[in-house]
Design a protein around this motif. Structure first.
Motif, PDB file in Angstrom:
ATOM      1  N   ASN A 312       0.849  -1.190   0.000  1.00  0.00           N
ATOM      2  CA  ASN A 312       0.000   0.000   0.000  1.00  0.00           C
ATOM      3  C   ASN A 312       0.886   1.243   0.000  1.00  0.00           C
ATOM      4  OD1 ASN A 312       0.552   0.766   2.882  1.00  0.00           O
ATOM      5  ND2 ASN A 312      -0.458  -1.208   3.252  1.00  0.00           N
ATOM      6  N   LEU A 313       0.269   2.398  -0.163  1.00  0.00           N
ATOM      7  CA  LEU A 313       1.055   3.629  -0.277  1.00  0.00           C
ATOM      8  C   LEU A 313       1.877   3.913   0.976  1.00  0.00           C
ATOM      9  CD1 LEU A 313      -1.510   5.996  -2.034  1.00  0.00           C
ATOM     10  CD2 LEU A 313       0.552   5.000  -3.044  1.00  0.00           C
ATOM     11  N   GLU A 314       1.335   3.611   2.136  1.00  0.00           N
ATOM     12  CA  GLU A 314       2.079   3.888   3.367  1.00  0.00           C
ATOM     13  C   GLU A 314       3.368   3.072   3.437  1.00  0.00           C
ATOM     14  OE1 GLU A 314      -0.254   5.285   7.217  1.00  0.00           O
ATOM     15  OE2 GLU A 314      -1.047   3.390   6.455  1.00  0.00           O
ATOM     16  N   ASN A 315       3.283   1.767   3.108  1.00  0.00           N
ATOM     17  CA  ASN A 315       4.528   1.007   3.236  1.00  0.00           C
ATOM     18  C   ASN A 315       5.461   1.207   2.045  1.00  0.00           C
ATOM     19  OD1 ASN A 315       3.439  -0.926   1.395  1.00  0.00           O
ATOM     20  ND2 ASN A 315       2.807  -2.298   3.061  1.00  0.00           N
ATOM     21  N   VAL A 316       4.946   1.710   0.916  1.00  0.00           N
ATOM     22  CA  VAL A 316       5.853   2.113  -0.168  1.00  0.00           C
ATOM     23  C   VAL A 316       6.674   3.326   0.281  1.00  0.00           C
ATOM     24  CG1 VAL A 316       6.005   3.045  -2.506  1.00  0.00           C
ATOM     25  CG2 VAL A 316       4.410   1.181  -2.023  1.00  0.00           C
ATOM     26  N   LEU A 317       6.019   4.309   0.901  1.00  0.00           N
ATOM     27  CA  LEU A 317       6.747   5.479   1.410  1.00  0.00           C
ATOM     28  C   LEU A 317       7.732   5.061   2.500  1.00  0.00           C
ATOM     29  CD1 LEU A 317       7.193   8.528   1.425  1.00  0.00           C
ATOM     30  CD2 LEU A 317       5.310   8.731   3.070  1.00  0.00           C
ATOM     31  N   TRP A 318       7.306   4.201   3.410  1.00  0.00           N
ATOM     32  CA  TRP A 318       8.188   3.714   4.469  1.00  0.00           C
ATOM     33  C   TRP A 318       9.382   2.971   3.880  1.00  0.00           C
ATOM     34  CZ3 TRP A 318       9.162   4.475   9.378  1.00  0.00           C
ATOM     35  CH2 TRP A 318       9.891   3.521  10.102  1.00  0.00           C
ATOM     36  N   SER A 319       9.133   2.168   2.851  1.00  0.00           N
ATOM     37  CA  SER A 319      10.201   1.405   2.210  1.00  0.00           C
ATOM     38  C   SER A 319      11.260   2.335   1.632  1.00  0.00           C
ATOM     39  CB  SER A 319       9.617   0.515   1.111  1.00  0.00           C
ATOM     40  OG  SER A 319      10.611  -0.229   0.457  1.00  0.00           O
ATOM     41  N   LEU A 320      10.833   3.381   0.946  1.00  0.00           N
ATOM     42  CA  LEU A 320      11.770   4.340   0.371  1.00  0.00           C
ATOM     43  C   LEU A 320      12.499   5.146   1.447  1.00  0.00           C
ATOM     44  CD1 LEU A 320       9.720   5.676  -2.674  1.00  0.00           C
ATOM     45  CD2 LEU A 320      12.006   4.653  -2.801  1.00  0.00           C
ATOM     46  N   HIS A 321      11.774   5.500   2.501  1.00  0.00           N
ATOM     47  CA  HIS A 321      12.373   6.311   3.561  1.00  0.00           C
ATOM     48  C   HIS A 321      13.441   5.524   4.330  1.00  0.00           C
ATOM     49  CE1 HIS A 321      12.837   9.241   6.712  1.00  0.00           C
ATOM     50  NE2 HIS A 321      12.378   8.413   7.645  1.00  0.00           N
ATOM     51  N   THR A 322      13.168   4.271   4.601  1.00  0.00           N
ATOM     52  CA  THR A 322      14.064   3.455   5.434  1.00  0.00           C
ATOM     53  C   THR A 322      14.928   2.505   4.624  1.00  0.00           C
ATOM     54  OG1 THR A 322      12.361   1.751   5.712  1.00  0.00           O
ATOM     55  CG2 THR A 322      12.435   3.546   7.351  1.00  0.00           C
ATOM     56  N   MET A 323      14.685   2.442   3.298  1.00  0.00           N
ATOM     57  CA  MET A 323      15.378   1.504   2.407  1.00  0.00           C
ATOM     58  C   MET A 323      15.186   0.064   2.905  1.00  0.00           C
ATOM     59  SD  MET A 323      16.478   3.354  -0.018  1.00  0.00           S
ATOM     60  CE  MET A 323      17.647   2.318  -0.903  1.00  0.00           C
ATOM     61  N   SER A 324      13.926  -0.269   3.176  1.00  0.00           N
ATOM     62  CA  SER A 324      13.585  -1.613   3.639  1.00  0.00           C
ATOM     63  C   SER A 324      12.323  -2.080   2.901  1.00  0.00           C
ATOM     64  CB  SER A 324      13.322  -1.592   5.151  1.00  0.00           C
ATOM     65  OG  SER A 324      12.166  -0.805   5.441  1.00  0.00           O
ATOM     66  N   GLU A 325      11.995  -3.315   2.891  1.00  0.00           N
ATOM     67  CA  GLU A 325      12.777  -4.472   3.241  1.00  0.00           C
ATOM     68  C   GLU A 325      13.601  -4.885   2.024  1.00  0.00           C
ATOM     69  OE1 GLU A 325      10.586  -7.579   5.568  1.00  0.00           O
ATOM     70  OE2 GLU A 325       8.876  -6.272   5.091  1.00  0.00           O
ATOM     71  N   GLU A 326      14.900  -5.022   2.202  1.00  0.00           N
ATOM     72  CA  GLU A 326      15.769  -5.349   1.079  1.00  0.00           C
ATOM     73  C   GLU A 326      15.710  -6.837   0.765  1.00  0.00           C
ATOM     74  OE1 GLU A 326      20.358  -4.771  -0.540  1.00  0.00           O
ATOM     75  OE2 GLU A 326      19.781  -3.959   1.423  1.00  0.00           O
ATOM     76  N   VAL A 327      15.664  -7.126  -0.525  1.00  0.00           N
ATOM     77  CA  VAL A 327      15.603  -8.507  -1.002  1.00  0.00           C
ATOM     78  C   VAL A 327      17.013  -9.009  -1.293  1.00  0.00           C
ATOM     79  CG1 VAL A 327      14.735 -10.023  -2.840  1.00  0.00           C
ATOM     80  CG2 VAL A 327      13.313  -8.148  -1.970  1.00  0.00           C
ATOM     81  N   THR A 328      17.355 -10.132  -0.722  1.00  0.00           N
ATOM     82  CA  THR A 328      18.658 -10.753  -0.975  1.00  0.00           C
ATOM     83  C   THR A 328      18.449 -12.206  -1.396  1.00  0.00           C
ATOM     84  OG1 THR A 328      18.910 -11.404   1.354  1.00  0.00           O
ATOM     85  CG2 THR A 328      19.827  -9.273   0.688  1.00  0.00           C
ATOM     86  N   ILE A 329      19.381 -12.708  -2.193  1.00  0.00           N
ATOM     87  CA  ILE A 329      19.336 -14.096  -2.662  1.00  0.00           C
ATOM     88  C   ILE A 329      20.722 -14.701  -2.455  1.00  0.00           C
ATOM     89  CG2 ILE A 329      18.875 -15.633  -4.615  1.00  0.00           C
ATOM     90  CD1 ILE A 329      17.233 -13.371  -5.873  1.00  0.00           C
ATOM     91  N   PRO A 330      20.822 -15.899  -1.882  1.00  0.00           N
ATOM     92  CA  PRO A 330      22.135 -16.526  -1.666  1.00  0.00           C
ATOM     93  C   PRO A 330      22.919 -16.644  -2.970  1.00  0.00           C
ATOM     94  CG  PRO A 330      20.438 -17.715  -0.467  1.00  0.00           C
ATOM     95  CD  PRO A 330      19.728 -16.715  -1.335  1.00  0.00           C
ATOM     96  N   PRO A 331      24.241 -16.435  -2.918  1.00  0.00           N
ATOM     97  CA  PRO A 331      25.077 -16.460  -4.131  1.00  0.00           C
ATOM     98  C   PRO A 331      24.982 -17.758  -4.924  1.00  0.00           C
ATOM     99  CG  PRO A 331      26.299 -15.545  -2.272  1.00  0.00           C
ATOM    100  CD  PRO A 331      25.010 -16.077  -1.713  1.00  0.00           C
ATOM    101  N   ASP A 332      24.809 -18.890  -4.236  1.00  0.00           N
ATOM    102  CA  ASP A 332      24.760 -20.164  -4.954  1.00  0.00           C
ATOM    103  C   ASP A 332      23.440 -20.378  -5.673  1.00  0.00           C
ATOM    104  OD1 ASP A 332      23.518 -20.336  -2.417  1.00  0.00           O
ATOM    105  OD2 ASP A 332      23.606 -22.525  -2.481  1.00  0.00           O
ATOM    106  N   ILE A 333      22.454 -19.541  -5.371  1.00  0.00           N
ATOM    107  CA  ILE A 333      21.131 -19.654  -5.999  1.00  0.00           C
ATOM    108  C   ILE A 333      20.948 -18.620  -7.096  1.00  0.00           C
ATOM    109  CG2 ILE A 333      18.646 -19.290  -5.594  1.00  0.00           C
ATOM    110  CD1 ILE A 333      18.957 -20.678  -2.920  1.00  0.00           C
ATOM    111  N   ILE A 334      21.456 -17.423  -6.893  1.00  0.00           N
ATOM    112  CA  ILE A 334      21.136 -16.315  -7.798  1.00  0.00           C
ATOM    113  C   ILE A 334      21.595 -16.578  -9.230  1.00  0.00           C
ATOM    114  CG2 ILE A 334      23.237 -14.971  -7.321  1.00  0.00           C
ATOM    115  CD1 ILE A 334      21.383 -12.462  -7.386  1.00  0.00           C
ATOM    116  N   GLY A 335      22.774 -17.212  -9.408  1.00  0.00           N
ATOM    117  CA  GLY A 335      23.283 -17.456 -10.763  1.00  0.00           C
ATOM    118  C   GLY A 335      22.411 -18.394 -11.569  1.00  0.00           C
TER     119      GLY A 335
END
Length: 352
Positions: A312-335
């Motif tokens: 929703n708009l509130e958590n989109v603004l929160w995401s940009l403000h706090t730079m969260s939640e960041e998505v990460t993928i393990p190196p052995d999987i991403i390739g």
């Protein structure tokens, strides 16, 4: 909770300290064209709440060098208000490879954010709420795929993009509802494992000479539609055209006037321009297309995806403000996961 880790009250207090979320004349002027597009779907009394959030998000994403990718199932205020790129899974996957900004905010479900990350490993990919999951994605694991490979040795695995990065990593090539038939026909052999959506697989099997082995997964939005539902819609709206998504059961697809991916459904409505139409899919998609299409009466016959609505708009603004939640993928999987998606994109481009 505004997302998976932060209480809503705490986030709102912090946002109020950092941003003016009042409905001023400046906000009204900056968002009036957006409201004009969505005024038939968003009541005017609600706009003073949404408009300041839209205004601040559009300002902040420039400051943070961010781009917002939004799926067709997002609400109109996101789809029309803050999204830079909109589309179905295939369109968003392809557009993710063209992104120049250093930050991607994925307004969709978690597997979509993973796809953007694997295609842009050097960029920061954010999802406003990591709890935005998918019943289909959660129906299968990488271990399940490996067990199927052992049972059917040598049979190529075509995996729907509605899956985790771990599942994609043990896959030969991905597909979407837009290109499923093309991908199945292009892989080698007379037998294909097409997982995990049993209904997409069954509907694809009707159009190919190949034998398709599938998995008992399904989308909770589409699997509940029945042929009786279509019959009731025809009785209620006898002059309307009814269109559906191929994640619906085959008996539903057999009963409608057109079936295709979200992008194909949108293209069909805009090119055919029926006087009345029922889109048998997620409700926000119908709202978004209606806001872009004049002269067509859109009638209700849809389900809501609770996972998409976590964004929703509130958590989109929160995401940009706090730079969260960041998505990460393990190196052995991403390739290997990226290779499966890139093969899909490459095959789709060759088809075009």
């Amino acid at each position: 909770m505004i997302n998976a880790v932060t209480p809503l009250a705490d986030a709102r207090a912090i946002l109020a300290d950092h941003f003016d979320l009042g409905y001023s004349k400046a906000v009204e002027r900056a968002t009036d064209k957006i409201f004009d597009r969505v005024k038939d779907k968003i009541p005017g009394v609600e706009w003073p709440f949404y408009a300041p959030l839209i205004f601040q998000i559009n300002r902040l994403k420039k400051e943070k060098d961010a781009v917002i990718l939004a799926h067709n199932y997002q609400t109109p205020q996101i789809y029309h208000g803050v999204a830079d790129v909109v589309g179905d899974s295939l369109q968003l996957a392809i557009e993710a490879t063209k992104v120049r900004q250093s930050v991607i905010v994925q307004c969709g479900v978690h597997f979509m954010a993973e796809t953007s990350k694997m295609l842009n490993p050097e960029k920061t990919v954010l999802i406003p709420d990591s709890r935005a999951g998918c019943s289909l994605s959660e129906s299968i694991t990488a271990e399940d795929v490996m067990a199927m490979r052992a049972r059917y040795p040598g049979v190529p695995v075509v995996t729907y993009v509605n899956t985790s990065a771990a599942v994609k990593a043990v896959t030969d090539v991905c597909c979407t509802s837009s290109n499923a038939l093309d991908i199945v026909n292009r892989v080698e052999g007379d037998t294909v494992m097409m997982i995990p959506d049993q209904y997409l697989a069954k509907n694809t099997a009707k159009k190919t000479h190949k034998k398709i082995i599938t998995w008992a997964g399904a989308c909770e939005v589409h699997e509940t539609f029945t042929a009786d539902d279509i019959s009731e819609l025809r009785h209620a709206y006898p002059t309307a055209k009814i269109i559906a998504h191929p994640e619906c059961p085959p008996e539903v697809i057999d009963a409608v006037d057109f079936a295709g991916s979200t992008a194909a459904m949108i293209d069909w409505v805009k090119s055919t321009r029926p006087a009345r139409v029922v889109m048998v899919t997620e409700c926000s998609m119908s709202d978004n297309v209606a806001s872009e299409t004049t002269g067509v009466d859109f009638l209700r016959g849809c389900n809501i995806c609770p996972h998409m609505k976590r964004i929703n708009l509130e958590n989109v603004l929160w995401s940009l403000h706090t730079m969260s939640e960041e998505v990460t993928i393990p190196p052995d999987i991403i390739g290997p996961a990226r290779q499966a998606v890139e093969r899909m994109i490459d095959m789709s481009r060759k088809q075009d």
